[in-house]
Design a protein around this motif. Structure first.
Motif, mmCIF file in Angstrom:
data_model
loop_
_atom_site.group_PDB
_atom_site.id
_atom_site.type_symbol
_atom_site.label_atom_id
_atom_site.label_comp_id
_atom_site.label_asym_id
_atom_site.label_seq_id
_atom_site.Cartn_x
_atom_site.Cartn_y
_atom_site.Cartn_z
ATOM 1 N N VAL A 52 0.908 3.935 -3.229
ATOM 2 C CA VAL A 52 0.612 5.369 -3.125
ATOM 3 C C VAL A 52 1.752 6.193 -3.715
ATOM 4 O O VAL A 52 1.527 7.163 -4.465
ATOM 5 C CB VAL A 52 0.351 5.749 -1.660
ATOM 6 N N LYS B 34 1.852 5.780 -7.563
ATOM 7 C CA LYS B 34 0.772 6.520 -8.213
ATOM 8 C C LYS B 34 1.071 8.010 -8.228
ATOM 9 O O LYS B 34 0.802 8.701 -9.225
ATOM 10 C CB LYS B 34 -0.545 6.244 -7.496
ATOM 11 N N ALA B 35 1.624 8.550 -7.137
ATOM 12 C CA ALA B 35 1.950 9.977 -7.080
ATOM 13 C C ALA B 35 3.058 10.337 -8.061
ATOM 14 O O ALA B 35 3.066 11.439 -8.627
ATOM 15 C CB ALA B 35 2.353 10.357 -5.660
ATOM 16 N N ILE C 194 0.822 -1.218 0.000
ATOM 17 C CA ILE C 194 0.000 0.000 0.000
ATOM 18 C C ILE C 194 0.857 1.270 0.000
ATOM 19 O O ILE C 194 0.614 2.176 -0.813
ATOM 20 C CB ILE C 194 -0.977 -0.019 1.192
ATOM 21 N N PRO C 195 1.879 1.404 0.867
ATOM 22 C CA PRO C 195 2.723 2.603 0.778
ATOM 23 C C PRO C 195 3.406 2.760 -0.573
ATOM 24 O O PRO C 195 3.458 3.876 -1.130
ATOM 25 C CB PRO C 195 3.744 2.401 1.899
#
Length: 291
Positions: free
Chosen positions: A142, A145-146, A138-139
């Motif tokens: 994120v 994606k950024a 998950i980290p």
């Protein structure tokens, strides 16, 4: 005036040579059963890939088949496996090159320089290995994606470096600490820079460590499934583990195709290991007779 060796010394040398030869033959004979044990899974996988479907699912399996079928390999390649093979080679090679380069520089710095809080930095490096890959998904998702790195080989390489680099840094630091500092100091006294002494003197002597790190990084990136499944959604970018899972359906699995794909999946790893193994053994032998 010629000096003749005593007969006793020449006889003892010949007896020692014969004893070493017998010992070498005995060791090779003892290693044959071990080689059969380790090669048997790959041989069974290879033979299963050419068996008819009825013989694969038979209650009493047989080692060999009288009707081999080699068409599964062409079916696997036409099912997009060749494209996945190319993708895995690109990702695993990129991870290996980048990981070994970063780990070599970081390991050298940790082994040679008296950095502030170096002990705690080493604990942080190894602390990353304590977290399972599921926790990092998950980290990393994120962050990827950024940065716009989803559905890209670069993003997958960066994700793989998160779990291959820490252990590689620790391994190479241990190798660099076994190399005497006097060697690079002698090179620098002859006019070489710190970087030049590191590249020309230390890195060649640390060849076994670099080879072991490369093997670890390549195999870890080659076999990884969870990150590749999560970060790559485009079918043309999928790696081999994801492509291999496509042969398993919800109600049944085509074991012949799975075994054929597994054989093709294993061959590049074996080739890479054999290519790097020469450097690994050569460096170990050279290190054992130095000093």
């Amino acid at each position: 005036m010629a000096i003749e060796l005593p007969r006793r010394s020449s006889a003892s040398f010949s007896a020692r040579q014969t004893k070493d030869r017998i010992r070498g033959i005995a060791i090779h004979i003892a290693l044959i059963p071990a080689a059969v044990v380790f090669l048997m899974p790959f041989l069974w996988m290879l033979l299963t890939s050419i068996k008819p479907e009825g013989e694969i699912l038979r209650r009493t399996p047989s080692l060999w088949t009288a009707h081999p079928q080699f068409g599964r390999y062409s079916d696997v390649l036409h099912a997009g496996f060749a494209r996945a093979l190319r993708n895995s080679l690109i990702v695993a090679s990129g991870t290996t090159v980048a990981g070994v380069a970063v780990a070599a520089l970081a390991g050298y710095a940790l082994a040679r320089f008296d950095l502030p809080l170096r002990r705690y930095l080493l604990l942080m490096v190894m602390g990353v290995q304590m977290f399972p890959l599921v926790v990092l998904i998950i980290p990393l998702f994120v962050v990827m994606k950024a940065l716009g790195l989803l559905d890209s080989w670069l993003g997958l390489v960066v994700a793989y470096l998160s779990f291959t680099t820490p252990l590689a840094v620790w391994l190479l630091r241990s190798f660099f600490e076994t190399i005497p500092k006097d060697l690079e100091e002698a090179a620098m006294s002859d006019g070489a820079t710190r970087f030049g002494a590191m590249v020309r003197v230390i890195f060649p002597l640390a060849g076994p460590g670099l080879a072991a790190t490369a093997i670890f990084s390549f195999i870890a990136a080659w076999n990884e499934f969870l990150f590749a499944l999560t970060f790559l959604k485009k079918e043309n970018l999928r790696t081999l583990p994801v492509a291999l899972s496509a042969f398993v359906g919800r109600s049944q699995a085509d074991w012949g195709l799975i075994m054929a794909a597994s054989v093709l999946f294993t061959i590049p790893v074996v080739v890479f290991f054999l290519a790097v193994h020469r450097r690994l053994t050569t460096g170990m032998v050279a290190g054992s007779v130095t000093g």
